[in-house]
Design a protein around this motif. Structure first.
Motif, PDB file in Angstrom:
ATOM      1  N   GLY A 221     -23.306   1.653   9.246  1.00 24.32           N
ATOM      2  CA  GLY A 221     -22.464   2.698   8.668  1.00 24.32           C
ATOM      3  C   GLY A 221     -21.970   2.272   7.297  1.00 24.32           C
ATOM      4  N   GLU A 222     -21.155   3.119   6.696  1.00 24.26           N
ATOM      5  CA  GLU A 222     -20.525   2.786   5.421  1.00 24.26           C
ATOM      6  C   GLU A 222     -19.054   3.122   5.558  1.00 24.26           C
ATOM      7  OE1 GLU A 222     -21.453   1.590   2.391  1.00 24.26           O
ATOM      8  OE2 GLU A 222     -23.498   1.177   3.097  1.00 24.26           O
ATOM      9  N   PRO A 223     -18.166   2.215   5.214  1.00 24.10           N
ATOM     10  CA  PRO A 223     -16.746   2.543   5.324  1.00 24.10           C
ATOM     11  C   PRO A 223     -16.357   3.704   4.402  1.00 24.10           C
ATOM     12  CG  PRO A 223     -17.060   0.410   4.243  1.00 24.10           C
ATOM     13  CD  PRO A 223     -18.400   0.854   4.725  1.00 24.10           C
ATOM     14  N   ALA A 224     -15.588   4.640   4.944  1.00 26.50           N
ATOM     15  CA  ALA A 224     -15.138   5.792   4.157  1.00 26.50           C
ATOM     16  C   ALA A 224     -13.852   5.457   3.413  1.00 26.50           C
ATOM     17  CB  ALA A 224     -14.899   6.986   5.075  1.00 26.50           C
ATOM     18  N   ASN A 225     -13.235   4.383   3.846  1.00 26.34           N
ATOM     19  CA  ASN A 225     -11.971   4.016   3.228  1.00 26.34           C
ATOM     20  C   ASN A 225     -11.580   2.599   3.621  1.00 26.34           C
ATOM     21  OD1 ASN A 225     -11.308   5.386   5.984  1.00 26.34           O
ATOM     22  ND2 ASN A 225      -9.597   4.030   5.523  1.00 26.34           N
ATOM     23  N   PHE A 226     -10.649   2.074   2.865  1.00 23.79           N
ATOM     24  CA  PHE A 226      -9.926   0.872   3.270  1.00 23.79           C
ATOM     25  C   PHE A 226      -8.544   1.388   3.641  1.00 23.79           C
ATOM     26  CE2 PHE A 226      -6.486  -1.890   2.020  1.00 23.79           C
ATOM     27  CZ  PHE A 226      -6.841  -3.130   2.511  1.00 23.79           C
ATOM     28  N   LEU A 227      -8.043   0.991   4.810  1.00 21.82           N
ATOM     29  CA  LEU A 227      -6.683   1.398   5.158  1.00 21.82           C
ATOM     30  C   LEU A 227      -5.982   0.323   5.957  1.00 21.82           C
ATOM     31  CD1 LEU A 227      -4.323   3.351   5.344  1.00 21.82           C
ATOM     32  CD2 LEU A 227      -5.441   4.468   7.242  1.00 21.82           C
ATOM     33  N   ASP A 228      -4.924  -0.200   5.366  1.00 24.25           N
ATOM     34  CA  ASP A 228      -4.091  -1.179   6.045  1.00 24.25           C
ATOM     35  C   ASP A 228      -2.809  -0.453   6.463  1.00 24.25           C
ATOM     36  OD1 ASP A 228      -2.455  -3.217   6.853  1.00 24.25           O
ATOM     37  OD2 ASP A 228      -2.362  -4.223   4.907  1.00 24.25           O
ATOM     38  N   VAL A 229      -2.655  -0.236   7.801  1.00 28.66           N
ATOM     39  CA  VAL A 229      -1.462   0.492   8.256  1.00 28.66           C
ATOM     40  C   VAL A 229      -0.243  -0.409   8.367  1.00 28.66           C
ATOM     41  CG1 VAL A 229      -2.611   2.380   9.459  1.00 28.66           C
ATOM     42  CG2 VAL A 229      -2.185   0.241  10.674  1.00 28.66           C
ATOM     43  N   GLY A 230      -0.441  -1.698   8.157  1.00 29.05           N
ATOM     44  CA  GLY A 230       0.705  -2.616   8.161  1.00 29.05           C
ATOM     45  C   GLY A 230       1.140  -2.982   9.564  1.00 29.05           C
ATOM     46  N   GLY A 231       2.317  -3.563   9.636  1.00 29.11           N
ATOM     47  CA  GLY A 231       2.782  -4.155  10.878  1.00 29.11           C
ATOM     48  C   GLY A 231       3.203  -3.173  11.964  1.00 29.11           C
ATOM     49  N   THR A 232       3.738  -2.010  11.565  1.00 29.63           N
ATOM     50  CA  THR A 232       4.269  -1.096  12.579  1.00 29.63           C
ATOM     51  C   THR A 232       3.320   0.071  12.803  1.00 29.63           C
ATOM     52  OG1 THR A 232       5.462  -0.007  10.813  1.00 29.63           O
ATOM     53  CG2 THR A 232       6.708  -1.572  12.169  1.00 29.63           C
ATOM     54  N   ALA A 233       2.347  -0.141  13.706  1.00 33.38           N
ATOM     55  CA  ALA A 233       1.375   0.922  13.966  1.00 33.38           C
ATOM     56  C   ALA A 233       1.902   1.827  15.067  1.00 33.38           C
ATOM     57  CB  ALA A 233       0.032   0.310  14.327  1.00 33.38           C
ATOM     58  N   ASP A 234       3.004   2.514  14.824  1.00 35.73           N
ATOM     59  CA  ASP A 234       3.551   3.423  15.837  1.00 35.73           C
ATOM     60  C   ASP A 234       2.924   4.815  15.688  1.00 35.73           C
ATOM     61  OD1 ASP A 234       4.693   4.382  13.565  1.00 35.73           O
ATOM     62  OD2 ASP A 234       6.737   3.758  14.075  1.00 35.73           O
TER      63      ASP A 234
ATOM     64  N   ALA B 157       3.953   7.704  14.673  1.00 37.06           N
ATOM     65  CA  ALA B 157       4.182   8.431  13.425  1.00 37.06           C
ATOM     66  C   ALA B 157       3.251   7.928  12.330  1.00 37.06           C
ATOM     67  CB  ALA B 157       5.637   8.277  12.991  1.00 37.06           C
ATOM     68  N   ARG B 158       3.138   6.612  12.259  1.00 33.12           N
ATOM     69  CA  ARG B 158       2.309   6.008  11.220  1.00 33.12           C
ATOM     70  C   ARG B 158       0.822   6.259  11.475  1.00 33.12           C
ATOM     71  NH1 ARG B 158       4.405   2.880   7.365  1.00 33.12           N
ATOM     72  NH2 ARG B 158       3.013   1.268   6.615  1.00 33.12           N
ATOM     73  N   VAL B 159       0.448   6.141  12.755  1.00 25.32           N
ATOM     74  CA  VAL B 159      -0.949   6.377  13.113  1.00 25.32           C
ATOM     75  C   VAL B 159      -1.321   7.824  12.783  1.00 25.32           C
ATOM     76  CG1 VAL B 159      -2.574   6.536  15.038  1.00 25.32           C
ATOM     77  CG2 VAL B 159      -1.025   4.581  14.884  1.00 25.32           C
ATOM     78  N   GLU B 160      -0.381   8.731  13.003  1.00 25.70           N
ATOM     79  CA  GLU B 160      -0.650  10.137  12.734  1.00 25.70           C
ATOM     80  C   GLU B 160      -0.882  10.376  11.240  1.00 25.70           C
ATOM     81  OE1 GLU B 160       1.884  12.724  15.016  1.00 25.70           O
ATOM     82  OE2 GLU B 160       1.350  14.424  13.744  1.00 25.70           O
ATOM     83  N   ILE B 161      -0.033   9.770  10.410  1.00 28.50           N
ATOM     84  CA  ILE B 161      -0.228   9.900   8.956  1.00 28.50           C
ATOM     85  C   ILE B 161      -1.594   9.335   8.568  1.00 28.50           C
ATOM     86  CG2 ILE B 161       0.574   9.100   6.697  1.00 28.50           C
ATOM     87  CD1 ILE B 161       3.424   8.998   7.954  1.00 28.50           C
ATOM     88  N   ALA B 162      -1.927   8.198   9.172  1.00 33.54           N
ATOM     89  CA  ALA B 162      -3.202   7.548   8.857  1.00 33.54           C
ATOM     90  C   ALA B 162      -4.379   8.442   9.256  1.00 33.54           C
ATOM     91  CB  ALA B 162      -3.298   6.196   9.554  1.00 33.54           C
ATOM     92  N   PHE B 163      -4.306   9.008  10.469  1.00 35.07           N
ATOM     93  CA  PHE B 163      -5.349   9.941  10.925  1.00 35.07           C
ATOM     94  C   PHE B 163      -5.498  11.076   9.917  1.00 35.07           C
ATOM     95  CE2 PHE B 163      -5.145   8.943  15.710  1.00 35.07           C
ATOM     96  CZ  PHE B 163      -6.434   8.473  15.722  1.00 35.07           C
ATOM     97  N   GLU B 164      -4.369  11.616   9.534  1.00 31.76           N
ATOM     98  CA  GLU B 164      -4.356  12.785   8.665  1.00 31.76           C
ATOM     99  C   GLU B 164      -5.028  12.478   7.320  1.00 31.76           C
ATOM    100  OE1 GLU B 164      -3.410  15.806   6.201  1.00 31.76           O
ATOM    101  OE2 GLU B 164      -1.898  14.214   5.985  1.00 31.76           O
ATOM    102  N   LEU B 165      -4.700  11.305   6.755  1.00 30.87           N
ATOM    103  CA  LEU B 165      -5.284  10.920   5.466  1.00 30.87           C
ATOM    104  C   LEU B 165      -6.787  10.693   5.602  1.00 30.87           C
ATOM    105  CD1 LEU B 165      -2.548   8.380   4.268  1.00 30.87           C
ATOM    106  CD2 LEU B 165      -2.996  10.634   3.288  1.00 30.87           C
ATOM    107  N   ILE B 166      -7.184   9.988   6.663  1.00 34.89           N
ATOM    108  CA  ILE B 166      -8.609   9.668   6.854  1.00 34.89           C
ATOM    109  C   ILE B 166      -9.428  10.942   7.035  1.00 34.89           C
ATOM    110  CG2 ILE B 166     -10.279   8.623   8.440  1.00 34.89           C
ATOM    111  CD1 ILE B 166      -8.197   6.434   9.011  1.00 34.89           C
ATOM    112  N   LEU B 167      -8.874  11.892   7.826  1.00 31.75           N
ATOM    113  CA  LEU B 167      -9.644  13.089   8.171  1.00 31.75           C
ATOM    114  C   LEU B 167      -9.733  14.109   7.041  1.00 31.75           C
ATOM    115  CD1 LEU B 167      -8.547  13.447  11.866  1.00 31.75           C
ATOM    116  CD2 LEU B 167     -10.856  12.992  11.020  1.00 31.75           C
ATOM    117  N   ARG B 168      -8.958  13.857   5.964  1.00 26.86           N
ATOM    118  CA  ARG B 168      -9.075  14.772   4.827  1.00 26.86           C
ATOM    119  C   ARG B 168     -10.405  14.601   4.115  1.00 26.86           C
ATOM    120  NH1 ARG B 168      -3.885  14.794   1.218  1.00 26.86           N
ATOM    121  NH2 ARG B 168      -2.565  14.289   2.978  1.00 26.86           N
ATOM    122  N   ASP B 169     -11.056  13.463   4.385  1.00 22.91           N
ATOM    123  CA  ASP B 169     -12.363  13.203   3.782  1.00 22.91           C
ATOM    124  C   ASP B 169     -13.427  13.822   4.679  1.00 22.91           C
ATOM    125  OD1 ASP B 169     -14.734  12.177   2.934  1.00 22.91           O
ATOM    126  OD2 ASP B 169     -14.040  10.098   2.788  1.00 22.91           O
TER     127      ASP B 169
END
Ligand code: GDP
Ligand code: MN
Length: 421
Positions: A315-328, A330-342
């Motif tokens: 595969g080819e990575p679509a992004n680099f994303l470091d969600v940091g220490g608190t993967a709760d 709320a944060r996972v949801e923001i991350a999903f949302e950003l990734i899926l915009r592509d």
């Protein structure tokens, strides 16, 4: 310029290099770079920035008063090189032409060899004095850049008599015409080094002296502004032996901006990827890439290892994303949302190491976010390793969602390969 930056220990890790090159830098516009250079005594082609055609005409009049120039160059201000080739740099021989040219460049989507096919929207132009004097049939253009050589731990000044053209081409076809002066950071640029540069550029007399002053001021500007790259292409020798910067690509080290508030204020987020800007506002390190597998990872090192793993799995990575220490959730949801915009994303690989953060909490976060979003249609592979990894795996497996769990790195890669097939 990428060819030089590549020659370091990151060469074997393309994802690592690309990501590092993108996250920790801030680019300036040409006009901002030139103002910075000028403040350190580097001679520049003078100019005034304009947002409209009328402002461009006013700028041209002012330049004529100040410099006596009758002709002006109109230069699109976007964060991309090769503007000349794309029609973003044009000579105006009258105020009417200034108005016409500025009017046509402002608002255009400028396509250059360094932009995407859609190009970059031009919001402003630099109106500059014409410094290529009429009758000067063969203006002398040089190439000069200052950057860090990671392999030797020294700054280096890369320069060439072959200015005005694509330096990658020069490096490929006539590498012997590119010189390199390594500068010890503690000693600074020494007099004999500045003279050697002027000598190698074939200069003599007044131009020789001018060049030693030019390169010394340029080096000082680079160090004192905590830059990671200065690229001046072309440096021009005028027919009256003045040496000046006609173009300026300045890249600053974003980690040092806290001590350069004035430079930090020059950031133009219109030039940046909007998803990256938004991610930054949420405290997420996100870099948009061209691939088809979205990644959500904690820790920059693991993120880059994950990207390399995706490549190995075909595969080819679509992004680099470091969600940091608190993967709760709320944060996972923001991350999903950003990734899926592509729209190119065909699968998402979540790779979290639960050291301080417990895996079962991350797993719950992923499940909650997934349910909350309600519109995720791409397969998701989750690898959770560390504290409570077994509980986490069970949570994922029992969730009834289209989410696959994995324990081992390779297992995760295999599952990515499977869903892409
Ligand atoms: P780039 O194409 O994005 O690298 O933009 P530059 O600032 O390097 O400009 C492109 C080209 O425009 C230069 O290589 C020059 O040949 C030309 N140019 C820049 N300034 C002047 C000027 O004052 N007069 C003339 N006649 N040409 C210029
Ligand atoms: Mn240039």
């Amino acid at each position: 310029m990428r060819i030089f930056a590549q020659r370091n220990k990151f060469e074997r890790f393309p994802c690592l290099k690309e990501t590092i090159n993108r996250i920790f830098i801030m680019n300036l516009h040409e006009y901002q770079g030139k103002e910075l250079l000028s403040s350190f005594g580097v001679r520049i082609q003078r100019g005034i920035v304009a947002q409209t055609a009328d402002e461009a005409v006013a700028a041209a009049k002012k330049l004529t008063e100040d410099t006596g120039t009758g002709w002006h160059v109109i230069k699109a201000q976007v964060h991309a090189g090769g503007r000349g080739k794309g029609g973003g740099v044009k000579l105006a021989k009258s105020l009417d032409e200034v108005k016409d040219i500025a009017g046509s460049i402002i608002g255009m989507d400028l396509v250059t060899p360094q932009t995407s096919a859609e190009g970059k929207r031009v919001h402003q132009v630099l109106v500059a004095e014409d410094v290529y004097y009429p009758g000067d049939n063969e203006p002398n253009e040089y190439y000069m850049s200052v950057l860090l050589n990671r392999a030797t731990g020294k700054n280096m000044i890369v320069y060439s008599t072959e200015g005005g053209m694509d330096i990658e081409t020069v490096a490929e076809e006539t590498p012997h015409l590119i010189h390199n002066e390594e500068v010890d950071a503690t000693l600074g640029l020494l007099g004999f080094q500045a003279r050697r540069i002027a000598f190698n550029l074939g200069l003599s007399g007044a131009a020789f002296k001018e060049m030693t002053k030019f390169v010394s001021a340029l080096y000082r500007a680079y160090v004192e502004s905590d830059a990671s790259l200065f690229e001046i292409n072309p440096v021009l020798k005028t027919s009256d032996d003045k040496i000046m910067a006609v173009d300026a690509k300045v890249t600053l080290d974003a980690n040092a901006l806290y001590r350069h508030k004035d430079l930090a204020a020059l950031r133009d987020i219109r030039e940046e990827n909007q998803i990256e800007v938004e991610a930054g506002e949420h405290g997420l390190n996100y870099v948009d890439l061209d691939g088809n597998v979205g990644c959500m990872v904690n820790g920059a090192g693991l993120a880059m290892a994950t990207m390399d793993l995706i490549k190995q799995a075909g595969g080819e990575p679509a992004n680099f994303l470091d969600v940091g220490g608190t993967a709760d959730a709320a944060r996972v949801e923001i991350a999903f949302e950003l990734i899926l915009r592509d729209p190119a994303v065909k699968a998402i690989l979540i790779n979290i190491f639960g050291g301080i953060v417990r895996c079962d909490r991350v797993a719950q976060g992923v499940i909650d976010a997934y349910k909350n979003m309600g519109n995720i249609t791409v397969p998701i592979i989750v690898r959770l390793q560390g504290t409570n990894a077994d509980i986490a795996k069970k949570l994922i497996d029992d969730s009834g969602l289209d989410v696959m769990s994995a324990t081992e790195f390779q297992e995760a890669a295999d599952k990515v390969q499977m869903v892409l097939a």
